[in-house]
Every structure is written in structure tokens, then in C-alpha cells.
Design a protein around this motif. Structure first.
Motif, PDB file in Angstrom:
ATOM      1  N   TRP A   1      21.582  68.918 150.248  1.00  0.00           N
ATOM      2  CA  TRP A   1      21.835  69.006 148.807  1.00  0.00           C
ATOM      3  C   TRP A   1      22.050  67.615 148.223  1.00  0.00           C
ATOM      4  O   TRP A   1      21.504  67.271 147.180  1.00  0.00           O
ATOM      5  CB  TRP A   1      23.059  69.898 148.574  1.00  0.00           C
ATOM      6  N   HIS A   2      22.830  66.785 148.918  1.00  0.00           N
ATOM      7  CA  HIS A   2      23.110  65.435 148.424  1.00  0.00           C
ATOM      8  C   HIS A   2      21.894  64.519 148.545  1.00  0.00           C
ATOM      9  O   HIS A   2      21.667  63.678 147.679  1.00  0.00           O
ATOM     10  CB  HIS A   2      24.333  64.859 149.134  1.00  0.00           C
ATOM     11  N   VAL A   3      21.120  64.676 149.612  1.00  0.00           N
ATOM     12  CA  VAL A   3      19.899  63.883 149.768  1.00  0.00           C
ATOM     13  C   VAL A   3      18.918  64.187 148.634  1.00  0.00           C
ATOM     14  O   VAL A   3      18.324  63.278 148.044  1.00  0.00           O
ATOM     15  CB  VAL A   3      19.235  64.142 151.146  1.00  0.00           C
ATOM     16  N   GLU A   4      18.750  65.471 148.318  1.00  0.00           N
ATOM     17  CA  GLU A   4      17.828  65.863 147.243  1.00  0.00           C
ATOM     18  C   GLU A   4      18.206  65.237 145.912  1.00  0.00           C
ATOM     19  O   GLU A   4      17.355  65.015 145.055  1.00  0.00           O
ATOM     20  CB  GLU A   4      17.801  67.390 147.103  1.00  0.00           C
ATOM     21  N   ARG A   5      19.464  64.955 145.714  1.00  0.00           N
ATOM     22  CA  ARG A   5      19.939  64.376 144.458  1.00  0.00           C
ATOM     23  C   ARG A   5      20.177  62.875 144.544  1.00  0.00           C
ATOM     24  O   ARG A   5      20.631  62.261 143.587  1.00  0.00           O
ATOM     25  CB  ARG A   5      21.223  65.097 144.034  1.00  0.00           C
ATOM     26  N   GLY A   6      19.927  62.301 145.716  1.00  0.00           N
ATOM     27  CA  GLY A   6      20.122  60.865 145.895  1.00  0.00           C
ATOM     28  C   GLY A   6      21.583  60.453 145.824  1.00  0.00           C
ATOM     29  O   GLY A   6      21.901  59.352 145.393  1.00  0.00           O
ATOM     30  N   GLN A   7      22.473  61.339 146.254  1.00  0.00           N
ATOM     31  CA  GLN A   7      23.909  61.085 146.189  1.00  0.00           C
ATOM     32  C   GLN A   7      24.509  61.067 147.594  1.00  0.00           C
ATOM     33  O   GLN A   7      24.067  61.810 148.461  1.00  0.00           O
ATOM     34  CB  GLN A   7      24.622  62.185 145.393  1.00  0.00           C
ATOM     35  N   PRO A   8      25.561  60.265 147.803  1.00  0.00           N
ATOM     36  CA  PRO A   8      26.261  60.342 149.086  1.00  0.00           C
ATOM     37  C   PRO A   8      27.156  61.584 149.115  1.00  0.00           C
ATOM     38  O   PRO A   8      27.561  62.091 148.066  1.00  0.00           O
ATOM     39  CB  PRO A   8      27.109  59.067 149.108  1.00  0.00           C
ATOM     40  N   LEU A   9      27.444  62.061 150.300  1.00  0.00           N
ATOM     41  CA  LEU A   9      28.422  63.125 150.491  1.00  0.00           C
ATOM     42  C   LEU A   9      29.788  62.452 150.456  1.00  0.00           C
ATOM     43  O   LEU A   9      30.023  61.480 151.177  1.00  0.00           O
ATOM     44  CB  LEU A   9      28.183  63.807 151.838  1.00  0.00           C
ATOM     45  N   LEU A  10      30.686  62.910 149.603  1.00  0.00           N
ATOM     46  CA  LEU A  10      32.018  62.320 149.481  1.00  0.00           C
ATOM     47  C   LEU A  10      33.046  63.272 150.085  1.00  0.00           C
ATOM     48  O   LEU A  10      33.148  64.424 149.662  1.00  0.00           O
ATOM     49  CB  LEU A  10      32.365  62.057 148.015  1.00  0.00           C
TER      50      LEU A  10
ATOM     51  N   ARG B   1      43.827  57.062 148.939  1.00  0.00           N
ATOM     52  CA  ARG B   1      42.723  56.395 149.618  1.00  0.00           C
ATOM     53  C   ARG B   1      41.394  56.849 149.033  1.00  0.00           C
ATOM     54  O   ARG B   1      41.237  58.004 148.653  1.00  0.00           O
ATOM     55  CB  ARG B   1      42.792  56.691 151.113  1.00  0.00           C
ATOM     56  N   PRO B   2      40.422  55.956 148.949  1.00  0.00           N
ATOM     57  CA  PRO B   2      39.115  56.354 148.397  1.00  0.00           C
ATOM     58  C   PRO B   2      38.416  57.345 149.323  1.00  0.00           C
ATOM     59  O   PRO B   2      38.719  57.406 150.516  1.00  0.00           O
ATOM     60  CB  PRO B   2      38.341  55.033 148.329  1.00  0.00           C
ATOM     61  N   PRO B   3      37.487  58.137 148.779  1.00  0.00           N
ATOM     62  CA  PRO B   3      36.778  59.100 149.628  1.00  0.00           C
ATOM     63  C   PRO B   3      35.860  58.395 150.628  1.00  0.00           C
ATOM     64  O   PRO B   3      35.457  57.249 150.429  1.00  0.00           O
ATOM     65  CB  PRO B   3      35.965  59.925 148.631  1.00  0.00           C
ATOM     66  N   VAL B   4      35.541  59.100 151.684  1.00  0.00           N
ATOM     67  CA  VAL B   4      34.568  58.621 152.665  1.00  0.00           C
ATOM     68  C   VAL B   4      33.183  58.922 152.092  1.00  0.00           C
ATOM     69  O   VAL B   4      32.894  60.051 151.720  1.00  0.00           O
ATOM     70  CB  VAL B   4      34.760  59.340 154.017  1.00  0.00           C
ATOM     71  N   ARG B   5      32.328  57.910 152.009  1.00  0.00           N
ATOM     72  CA  ARG B   5      30.959  58.064 151.504  1.00  0.00           C
ATOM     73  C   ARG B   5      30.016  58.166 152.700  1.00  0.00           C
ATOM     74  O   ARG B   5      29.982  57.279 153.540  1.00  0.00           O
ATOM     75  CB  ARG B   5      30.566  56.856 150.653  1.00  0.00           C
ATOM     76  N   ILE B   6      29.233  59.239 152.750  1.00  0.00           N
ATOM     77  CA  ILE B   6      28.317  59.449 153.863  1.00  0.00           C
ATOM     78  C   ILE B   6      26.898  59.547 153.318  1.00  0.00           C
ATOM     79  O   ILE B   6      26.617  60.384 152.450  1.00  0.00           O
ATOM     80  CB  ILE B   6      28.682  60.726 154.641  1.00  0.00           C
TER      81      ILE B   6
END
Length: 130
Positions: A87-96, A112-117
Motif C-alpha cells: 500500500w505504501h509502495v503504491e503511494r510512494g510513501q514510507p511505512l511509519l 521519539r520520531p516514528p521509524v520510517r521503513i
């Protein structure tokens, strides 16, 4: 690939509360993704393990369920991770994801900031995607 991300499967499991029995968090590259825990079996099928996503998933992803065994509950989380990554790849977004709570001061984890994957960068592409 990031050093905190296993190459075979990006999911590692740890106790949610070490002093409290069968309750586990699925951790992906240092971020919390899902939880499984043992509860009382349901009256119809005897399903005694509950699994749920701790990640605010997209609407088409199954977010929770029940299983007979710990292994079945853990396996039920994997398709949700693959679907979330897709879902995130299709939208060009990292998974947070929320950072895993084993930092120096767990009371400050919310700060703490989210983990970006990012697929292909932080975790390998799931089988069949390439």
C-alpha cells in the motif's frame, strides 16, 4: 539494508511485558507493527490467540483476528505487513511505525520520531513483487 532489519524476514518478536506471560510484539526494523497474545478460547472454535496490528493500517488491510496457536497468530500478521508495505509502495510513501519501547527511557517513547521503513531500502522486496 538497515542493520536492525533481518534479511530473511523483517519481523522479529519480543515479549510485550517480560514479566507477564504469553504476550508478544512484532517489531519491524525497530518499529512496532503488531501484537499477539493468549487469551481464553472462544466457545465455538477454541481460538485462544488474538492478533492485531498496532500500526494504523489502510482500510483494506485485515487488522485483527484469532488463531488456535501462537505460530498461527504470528503467521497471520505476515500478510498484513506485506499488504501494508505494498500500500505504501503504491503511494510512494514510507511505512511509519511507532518506535519499539526499549529505549533508554520508555516514558519518553511518545516523543521519539516514528521509524520510517522504505521497501527495497530498509527491508527487502517481498517475494513475488520484483
Amino acid at each position: 539494508m538497515r542493520p536492525d532489519c533481518p534479511r530473511v524476514s523483517p519481523i522479529t518478536w519480543r515479549h510485550t511485558w517480560p514479566e507477564r506471560g504469553p504476550d508478544f510484539l512484532a517489531v519491524v526494523c525497530g518499529g512496532q507493527f503488531a501484537r499477539i497474545y493468549k487469551t481464553h478460547p472462544d466457545h465455538i472454535h477454541g481460538l485462544e490467540w488474538v492478533w492485531s496490528l498496532t500500526y494504523p493500517a489502510a482500510t483494506r488491510i485485515t487488522k485483527q483476528g484469532r488463531a488456535k496457536t501462537k505460530e498461527e497468530a504470528a503467521e497471520a500478521v505476515r500478510p498484513s505487513l506485506d499488504e501494508a508495505l505494498r500500500w505504501h509502495v503504491e503511494r510512494g510513501q514510507p511505512l511509519l511505525l511507532t518506535q519499539d519501547g526499549h529505549g533508554p527511557d520508555p516514558r519518553r517513547n511518545w516523543m521519539r520520531p516514528p521509524v520510517r521503513i522504505v521497501v527495497g531500502q530498509d527491508v527487502p522486496w517481498p517475494e513475488g513483487w520484483g
